[in-house]
Design a protein around this motif. Structure first.
Motif, PDB file in Angstrom:
ATOM      1  N   GLN A 287     -10.462 -11.589 101.974  1.00  0.00           N
ATOM      2  CA  GLN A 287     -10.832 -10.595 102.983  1.00  0.00           C
ATOM      3  C   GLN A 287     -10.586 -11.115 104.393  1.00  0.00           C
ATOM      4  OE1 GLN A 287     -14.898 -10.100 101.542  1.00  0.00           O
ATOM      5  NE2 GLN A 287     -14.464  -7.966 100.979  1.00  0.00           N
ATOM      6  N   ILE A 288     -10.968 -12.358 104.635  1.00  0.00           N
ATOM      7  CA  ILE A 288     -10.757 -12.946 105.966  1.00  0.00           C
ATOM      8  C   ILE A 288      -9.266 -13.072 106.251  1.00  0.00           C
ATOM      9  CG2 ILE A 288     -11.116 -15.007 107.373  1.00  0.00           C
ATOM     10  CD1 ILE A 288     -13.719 -15.463 105.799  1.00  0.00           C
ATOM     11  N   TYR A 289      -8.511 -13.457 105.246  1.00  0.00           N
ATOM     12  CA  TYR A 289      -7.046 -13.566 105.386  1.00  0.00           C
ATOM     13  C   TYR A 289      -6.447 -12.234 105.819  1.00  0.00           C
ATOM     14  CZ  TYR A 289      -2.139 -14.002 103.917  1.00  0.00           C
ATOM     15  OH  TYR A 289      -0.772 -13.990 103.877  1.00  0.00           O
ATOM     16  N   ASP A 290      -6.814 -11.153 105.154  1.00  0.00           N
ATOM     17  CA  ASP A 290      -6.276  -9.829 105.492  1.00  0.00           C
ATOM     18  C   ASP A 290      -6.651  -9.415 106.914  1.00  0.00           C
ATOM     19  OD1 ASP A 290      -5.078  -9.532 102.999  1.00  0.00           O
ATOM     20  OD2 ASP A 290      -6.798  -8.486 102.127  1.00  0.00           O
ATOM     21  N   ILE A 291      -7.874  -9.719 107.313  1.00  0.00           N
ATOM     22  CA  ILE A 291      -8.329  -9.375 108.663  1.00  0.00           C
ATOM     23  C   ILE A 291      -7.529 -10.143 109.710  1.00  0.00           C
ATOM     24  CG2 ILE A 291     -10.276  -9.552 110.279  1.00  0.00           C
ATOM     25  CD1 ILE A 291     -12.130  -9.097 107.846  1.00  0.00           C
ATOM     26  N   ILE A 292      -7.346 -11.423 109.477  1.00  0.00           N
ATOM     27  CA  ILE A 292      -6.643 -12.248 110.450  1.00  0.00           C
ATOM     28  C   ILE A 292      -5.156 -11.905 110.508  1.00  0.00           C
ATOM     29  CG2 ILE A 292      -5.935 -14.608 111.008  1.00  0.00           C
ATOM     30  CD1 ILE A 292      -8.809 -13.863 111.765  1.00  0.00           C
ATOM     31  N   LEU A 293      -4.571 -11.614 109.371  1.00  0.00           N
ATOM     32  CA  LEU A 293      -3.159 -11.216 109.353  1.00  0.00           C
ATOM     33  C   LEU A 293      -2.956  -9.978 110.212  1.00  0.00           C
ATOM     34  CD1 LEU A 293      -0.274 -11.444 108.352  1.00  0.00           C
ATOM     35  CD2 LEU A 293      -0.957 -10.214 106.260  1.00  0.00           C
ATOM     36  N   GLN A 294      -3.826  -9.010 110.099  1.00  0.00           N
ATOM     37  CA  GLN A 294      -3.726  -7.800 110.909  1.00  0.00           C
ATOM     38  C   GLN A 294      -4.018  -8.098 112.377  1.00  0.00           C
ATOM     39  OE1 GLN A 294      -2.697  -4.649 109.739  1.00  0.00           O
ATOM     40  NE2 GLN A 294      -2.479  -4.455 111.972  1.00  0.00           N
ATOM     41  N   CYS A 295      -4.999  -8.960 112.621  1.00  0.00           N
ATOM     42  CA  CYS A 295      -5.358  -9.320 113.995  1.00  0.00           C
ATOM     43  C   CYS A 295      -4.201  -9.996 114.710  1.00  0.00           C
ATOM     44  CB  CYS A 295      -6.587 -10.239 113.973  1.00  0.00           C
ATOM     45  SG  CYS A 295      -7.159 -10.766 115.601  1.00  0.00           S
ATOM     46  N   PHE A 296      -3.553 -10.946 114.052  1.00  0.00           N
ATOM     47  CA  PHE A 296      -2.418 -11.640 114.654  1.00  0.00           C
ATOM     48  C   PHE A 296      -1.234 -10.693 114.840  1.00  0.00           C
ATOM     49  CE2 PHE A 296      -3.371 -16.355 113.400  1.00  0.00           C
ATOM     50  CZ  PHE A 296      -4.542 -16.295 114.134  1.00  0.00           C
ATOM     51  N   THR A 297      -1.040  -9.802 113.874  1.00  0.00           N
ATOM     52  CA  THR A 297       0.045  -8.816 113.991  1.00  0.00           C
ATOM     53  C   THR A 297      -0.180  -7.921 115.193  1.00  0.00           C
ATOM     54  OG1 THR A 297       0.407  -8.825 111.590  1.00  0.00           O
ATOM     55  CG2 THR A 297       1.274  -6.951 112.830  1.00  0.00           C
ATOM     56  N   ASP A 298      -1.405  -7.472 115.371  1.00  0.00           N
ATOM     57  CA  ASP A 298      -1.737  -6.621 116.521  1.00  0.00           C
ATOM     58  C   ASP A 298      -1.531  -7.370 117.836  1.00  0.00           C
ATOM     59  OD1 ASP A 298      -2.415  -4.603 114.779  1.00  0.00           O
ATOM     60  OD2 ASP A 298      -4.576  -4.967 114.890  1.00  0.00           O
ATOM     61  N   LEU A 299      -1.866  -8.657 117.838  1.00  0.00           N
ATOM     62  CA  LEU A 299      -1.701  -9.460 119.051  1.00  0.00           C
ATOM     63  C   LEU A 299      -0.253  -9.491 119.503  1.00  0.00           C
ATOM     64  CD1 LEU A 299      -2.589 -11.541 121.191  1.00  0.00           C
ATOM     65  CD2 LEU A 299      -2.354 -13.317 119.433  1.00  0.00           C
ATOM     66  N   THR A 300       0.676  -9.587 118.562  1.00  0.00           N
ATOM     67  CA  THR A 300       2.099  -9.683 118.919  1.00  0.00           C
ATOM     68  C   THR A 300       2.649  -8.381 119.492  1.00  0.00           C
ATOM     69  OG1 THR A 300       2.871  -9.042 116.699  1.00  0.00           O
ATOM     70  CG2 THR A 300       2.457 -11.386 117.099  1.00  0.00           C
ATOM     71  N   LYS A 301       1.838  -7.327 119.464  1.00  0.00           N
ATOM     72  CA  LYS A 301       2.276  -6.031 119.979  1.00  0.00           C
ATOM     73  C   LYS A 301       1.554  -5.637 121.265  1.00  0.00           C
ATOM     74  CE  LYS A 301       3.205  -4.393 115.268  1.00  0.00           C
ATOM     75  NZ  LYS A 301       2.857  -3.394 114.221  1.00  0.00           N
ATOM     76  N   THR A 302       0.757  -6.542 121.812  1.00  0.00           N
ATOM     77  CA  THR A 302       0.001  -6.227 123.019  1.00  0.00           C
ATOM     78  C   THR A 302       0.862  -6.387 124.267  1.00  0.00           C
ATOM     79  OG1 THR A 302      -0.834  -8.509 123.104  1.00  0.00           O
ATOM     80  CG2 THR A 302      -2.217  -6.868 122.000  1.00  0.00           C
ATOM     81  N   GLU A 303       0.293  -5.984 125.390  1.00  0.00           N
ATOM     82  CA  GLU A 303       0.987  -6.050 126.672  1.00  0.00           C
ATOM     83  C   GLU A 303       1.352  -7.493 127.010  1.00  0.00           C
ATOM     84  OE1 GLU A 303       0.261  -4.583 131.315  1.00  0.00           O
ATOM     85  OE2 GLU A 303      -1.384  -4.617 129.878  1.00  0.00           O
ATOM     86  N   ASN A 304       2.482  -7.649 127.688  1.00  0.00           N
ATOM     87  CA  ASN A 304       2.985  -8.951 128.140  1.00  0.00           C
ATOM     88  C   ASN A 304       3.587  -9.811 127.030  1.00  0.00           C
ATOM     89  OD1 ASN A 304       2.472  -8.660 130.907  1.00  0.00           O
ATOM     90  ND2 ASN A 304       0.357  -9.358 130.685  1.00  0.00           N
ATOM     91  N   GLN A 305       3.715  -9.266 125.799  1.00  0.00           N
ATOM     92  CA  GLN A 305       4.373 -10.028 124.741  1.00  0.00           C
ATOM     93  C   GLN A 305       5.885 -10.042 124.964  1.00  0.00           C
ATOM     94  OE1 GLN A 305       2.645 -11.753 122.106  1.00  0.00           O
ATOM     95  NE2 GLN A 305       1.108 -11.312 123.692  1.00  0.00           N
ATOM     96  N   LEU A 306       6.517 -11.119 124.539  1.00  0.00           N
ATOM     97  CA  LEU A 306       7.949 -11.300 124.703  1.00  0.00           C
ATOM     98  C   LEU A 306       8.656 -11.270 123.351  1.00  0.00           C
ATOM     99  CD1 LEU A 306       7.754 -14.262 127.232  1.00  0.00           C
ATOM    100  CD2 LEU A 306       8.411 -11.913 127.783  1.00  0.00           C
ATOM    101  N   GLU A 307       9.967 -11.138 123.416  1.00  0.00           N
ATOM    102  CA  GLU A 307      10.755 -11.161 122.187  1.00  0.00           C
ATOM    103  C   GLU A 307      10.533 -12.482 121.452  1.00  0.00           C
ATOM    104  OE1 GLU A 307      15.450 -10.801 120.743  1.00  0.00           O
ATOM    105  OE2 GLU A 307      14.908 -10.581 122.866  1.00  0.00           O
ATOM    106  N   GLY A 308      10.338 -12.393 120.154  1.00  0.00           N
ATOM    107  CA  GLY A 308      10.105 -13.593 119.356  1.00  0.00           C
ATOM    108  C   GLY A 308       8.648 -13.843 119.053  1.00  0.00           C
ATOM    109  N   SER A 309       7.768 -13.080 119.686  1.00  0.00           N
ATOM    110  CA  SER A 309       6.349 -13.199 119.377  1.00  0.00           C
ATOM    111  C   SER A 309       6.098 -12.547 118.023  1.00  0.00           C
ATOM    112  CB  SER A 309       5.513 -12.517 120.468  1.00  0.00           C
ATOM    113  OG  SER A 309       4.145 -12.798 120.325  1.00  0.00           O
ATOM    114  N   GLN A 310       5.604 -13.307 117.062  1.00  0.00           N
ATOM    115  CA  GLN A 310       5.521 -12.783 115.705  1.00  0.00           C
ATOM    116  C   GLN A 310       4.583 -13.604 114.820  1.00  0.00           C
ATOM    117  OE1 GLN A 310       9.213 -13.526 113.484  1.00  0.00           O
ATOM    118  NE2 GLN A 310       9.714 -15.140 114.950  1.00  0.00           N
TER     119      GLN A 310
END
Length: 216
Positions: free
Chosen positions: A77-100
């Motif tokens: 459960q924690i793994y799934d939450i963090i995977l989504q959290c990190f994925t969302d982070l890479t789509k936030t404002e000020n992200q650059l190409e290659g953030s993943q």
């Protein structure tokens, strides 16, 4: 002669008392100075949170670690939450190409995100000061517990403003205690101060978001 000795013995206690209760008056200016110095000692510096120890190193590398107890949640459960959290982070404002999200290990419940973003120092009319900020987040998920590290930090500064393509700084050479503080470790050095402050602030924000997300 006996009278003189008697008189002296009588006056000595008075003299001692006079020395203990009489003193030179302190000027108003001196009192104000003493008060200002006392307030300065009691009032923490605006940079207190950024001084010695604020940037930890592990085996010579700058790295922050956050441990969070997550009662009632399994590693999956924690793994799934963090995977989504990190994925969302890479789509936030000020992200650059290659953030993943760069690597995942569902068996061992590990998620690795390679973040590429703008770290903004100043954003005003006709004045934009920022650096490309690269770092790695690694999450280790266990039953009822999460550990997240932030490290492998580099900065790419003024790439478009200088003929030689700007400056590349590693955290270990730029924002650690040895290179970012004065000898007494009471002040930030001018050149790297903004990098150290904003990196610590960004770390605090990210760890706060991750913690809030996993504890929901």
């Amino acid at each position: 002669m006996k009278f003189i000795f008697t008189l002296i013995s009588f006056l000595l206690p008075l003299s001692a008392m006079a020395q203990s209760v009489w003193e030179k008056p302190v000027s108003t200016e001196e009192l104000e100075r003493q008060k200002a110095e006392a307030e300065k000692r009691e009032t923490p510096s605006e940079d207190a949170k950024y001084l010695a120890g604020a940037v930890p190193e592990v085996d010579g590398k700058v790295q922050w670690t956050m441990d969070v107890d997550v009662p009632g949640k399994t590693a999956d459960q924690i793994y799934d939450i963090i995977l989504q959290c990190f994925t969302d982070l890479t789509k936030t404002e000020n992200q650059l190409e290659g953030s993943q999200v760069a690597l995942v290990n569902r068996k061992d419940h590990i998620v690795v995100a390679a973040i590429r973003e703008w770290l903004v120092f100043t954003d005003k009319l006709f004045m934009l000061d920022r650096t490309k900020f690269h770092y790695t987040l690694i999450a280790y998920c266990k039953d009822n517990h999460l550990t997240v590290t932030m490290g492998r930090i580099t900065y790419r500064y003024e790439e478009d403003r200088t003929r030689d393509g700007g400056y590349v700084y590693k955290a270990e050479e730029w924002i650690n205690d040895k290179n970012a503080l004065n000898r007494k470790q009471t002040k930030l050095l001018r050149g790297s101060a903004k990098f150290r402050r904003h990196t610590i602030d960004r770390k605090d924000y990210l760890f706060g978001v991750i913690k809030d997300t996993v504890l929901k």
